[in-house]
Design a protein around this motif. Structure first.
Motif, PDB file in Angstrom:
ATOM      1  N   CYS A 135       0.862  -1.161   0.002  1.00 15.69           N
ATOM      2  CA  CYS A 135      -0.227  -0.277   0.281  1.00 15.69           C
ATOM      3  C   CYS A 135       1.090   1.555   0.335  1.00 15.69           C
ATOM      4  O   CYS A 135       0.312   2.379   0.136  1.00 15.69           O
ATOM      5  CB  CYS A 135      -0.728  -0.229   1.313  1.00 15.69           C
ATOM      6  SG  CYS A 135      -2.054  -1.814   1.722  1.00 15.69           S
ATOM      7  N   ARG A 136       2.530   0.979  -0.475  1.00 16.18           N
ATOM      8  CA  ARG A 136       2.756   2.456  -0.380  1.00 16.18           C
ATOM      9  C   ARG A 136       2.546   3.093  -1.345  1.00 16.18           C
ATOM     10  O   ARG A 136       2.454   3.059  -1.828  1.00 16.18           O
ATOM     11  CB  ARG A 136       4.214   2.089  -0.296  1.00 16.18           C
ATOM     12  CG  ARG A 136       5.690   3.275  -0.561  1.00 16.18           C
ATOM     13  CD  ARG A 136       7.054   3.102  -1.014  1.00 16.18           C
ATOM     14  NE  ARG A 136       7.618   1.662  -0.105  1.00 16.18           N
ATOM     15  CZ  ARG A 136       8.859   2.632   1.425  1.00 16.18           C
ATOM     16  NH1 ARG A 136       8.275   3.831   1.244  1.00 16.18           N
ATOM     17  NH2 ARG A 136       9.067   1.526   1.601  1.00 16.18           N
ATOM     18  N   GLY A 137       2.705   4.596  -0.863  1.00 15.13           N
ATOM     19  CA  GLY A 137       2.269   5.758  -1.578  1.00 15.13           C
ATOM     20  C   GLY A 137       0.843   5.925  -2.112  1.00 15.13           C
ATOM     21  O   GLY A 137       0.028   6.817  -2.514  1.00 15.13           O
ATOM     22  N   LYS A 138      -0.413   5.146  -1.038  1.00 15.68           N
ATOM     23  CA  LYS A 138      -1.637   5.254  -0.709  1.00 15.68           C
ATOM     24  C   LYS A 138      -2.073   6.131  -0.029  1.00 15.68           C
ATOM     25  O   LYS A 138      -1.910   6.421   1.799  1.00 15.68           O
ATOM     26  CB  LYS A 138      -2.367   4.226  -1.017  1.00 15.68           C
ATOM     27  CG  LYS A 138      -1.487   2.902  -2.009  1.00 15.68           C
ATOM     28  CD  LYS A 138      -3.186   2.055  -1.763  1.00 15.68           C
ATOM     29  CE  LYS A 138      -3.243   1.494  -3.294  1.00 15.68           C
ATOM     30  NZ  LYS A 138      -3.763   1.885  -4.406  1.00 15.68           N
ATOM     31  N   LYS A 139      -3.319   7.087  -0.058  1.00 17.89           N
ATOM     32  CA  LYS A 139      -3.917   7.559   0.946  1.00 17.89           C
ATOM     33  C   LYS A 139      -4.819   6.991   1.550  1.00 17.89           C
ATOM     34  O   LYS A 139      -4.959   7.280   2.466  1.00 17.89           O
ATOM     35  CB  LYS A 139      -3.841   9.188   0.394  1.00 17.89           C
ATOM     36  CG  LYS A 139      -3.354  10.200  -0.113  1.00 17.89           C
ATOM     37  CD  LYS A 139      -2.355  10.699   1.213  1.00 17.89           C
ATOM     38  CE  LYS A 139      -2.902  12.021   1.916  1.00 17.89           C
ATOM     39  NZ  LYS A 139      -2.140  12.394   3.440  1.00 17.89           N
ATOM     40  N   THR A 191       2.558  -0.414   4.782  1.00 20.92           N
ATOM     41  CA  THR A 191       2.345   1.123   3.844  1.00 20.92           C
ATOM     42  C   THR A 191       3.349   1.567   3.230  1.00 20.92           C
ATOM     43  O   THR A 191       3.584   3.465   3.521  1.00 20.92           O
ATOM     44  CB  THR A 191       1.566   2.205   4.756  1.00 20.92           C
ATOM     45  OG1 THR A 191       2.126   2.176   5.925  1.00 20.92           O
ATOM     46  CG2 THR A 191      -0.124   1.480   4.975  1.00 20.92           C
ATOM     47  N   GLY A 192       4.597   1.384   3.883  1.00 20.64           N
ATOM     48  CA  GLY A 192       6.196   1.866   4.084  1.00 20.64           C
ATOM     49  C   GLY A 192       6.603   3.500   5.100  1.00 20.64           C
ATOM     50  O   GLY A 192       6.907   3.637   5.411  1.00 20.64           O
ATOM     51  N   TRP A 193       5.242   3.434   6.054  1.00 16.78           N
ATOM     52  CA  TRP A 193       5.321   4.151   6.628  1.00 16.78           C
ATOM     53  C   TRP A 193       6.352   4.477   7.712  1.00 16.78           C
ATOM     54  O   TRP A 193       6.321   5.524   8.484  1.00 16.78           O
ATOM     55  CB  TRP A 193       3.873   4.051   7.736  1.00 16.78           C
ATOM     56  CG  TRP A 193       3.018   6.211   8.015  1.00 16.78           C
ATOM     57  CD1 TRP A 193       2.786   6.403   9.394  1.00 16.78           C
ATOM     58  CD2 TRP A 193       2.343   6.871   7.036  1.00 16.78           C
ATOM     59  NE1 TRP A 193       2.603   7.557   8.900  1.00 16.78           N
ATOM     60  CE2 TRP A 193       2.247   7.911   7.488  1.00 16.78           C
ATOM     61  CE3 TRP A 193       2.722   6.775   6.010  1.00 16.78           C
ATOM     62  CZ2 TRP A 193       1.687   9.316   6.879  1.00 16.78           C
ATOM     63  CZ3 TRP A 193       2.250   7.517   5.272  1.00 16.78           C
ATOM     64  CH2 TRP A 193       1.858   9.195   5.825  1.00 16.78           C
TER      65      TRP A 193
END
Length: 163
Positions: free
Chosen positions: A83-87, A111-113
């Motif tokens: 989900c990286r880059g998804k809002k 998410t990469g968070w």
């Protein structure tokens, strides 16, 4: 493919990122082998430090705590949803992984968070599941969901109590 155990935990220390306005862990050496013949460390912390699982009783009074569940509730097969880059994580996007989700016990959202770990930005606008996506996910026989962000809720929801 064989089974393997993957530890997703952050290391607990006095410098770990904690939720806004939460007291971080404190460690105090009480005894050491050289002087006392044994080592003993005192740890003081809130249960929401580092990697953790929210029990139903965290937000809903009169419901189960983690000790009310058998240990096998926290162990099982998982799939990782990129989900990286998804809002937001929408129902339409999640449905593209339906076959994978149906075959596992846990869904982990990447998410990469974690790249924001140890910064104030870690608690800002993390990607969240839409209500429709969360409701759809609840139709599966899952033991749990996880993500590399601080919560499945935005920080602003911290003061809202649901009972």
């Amino acid at each position: 493919m064989g089974s393997r155990i993957i530890d997703l935990s952050h290391v607990l220390n006095e410098h770990i990122t904690v939720y806004p306005d939460t007291v971080g862990p404190k460690f105090k050496l009480l005894n050491n082998v050289a002087e006392h013949g044994f080592a003993e460390l005192q740890v003081t912390m809130v249960l929401h430090s580092g990697t953790h699982i929210d029990a139903p009783c965290h937000r809903l009074g009169g419901t189960k705590s983690l000790s009310d569940f058998p240990i096998d509730k926290f162990i099982g097969s998982a799939t990782v949803i990129p989900c990286r880059g998804k809002k937001e994580i929408s129902l339409a996007y999640l449905k593209t992984f339906a076959e994978r989700i149906a075959q596992v016990e846990f869904v982990l959202f990447f998410t990469g968070w974690q790249d924001r770990w140890k910064t104030d930005a870690y608690f800002e606008d993390c990607p969240l599941l839409t209500a429709e996506a969360a409701q759809w996910l609840a139709t599966f026989n899952l033991k749990g969901v996880g993500l590399d962000a601080f919560s499945v809720d935005p920080v602003i929801s911290a003061n809202v109590v649901t009972e």
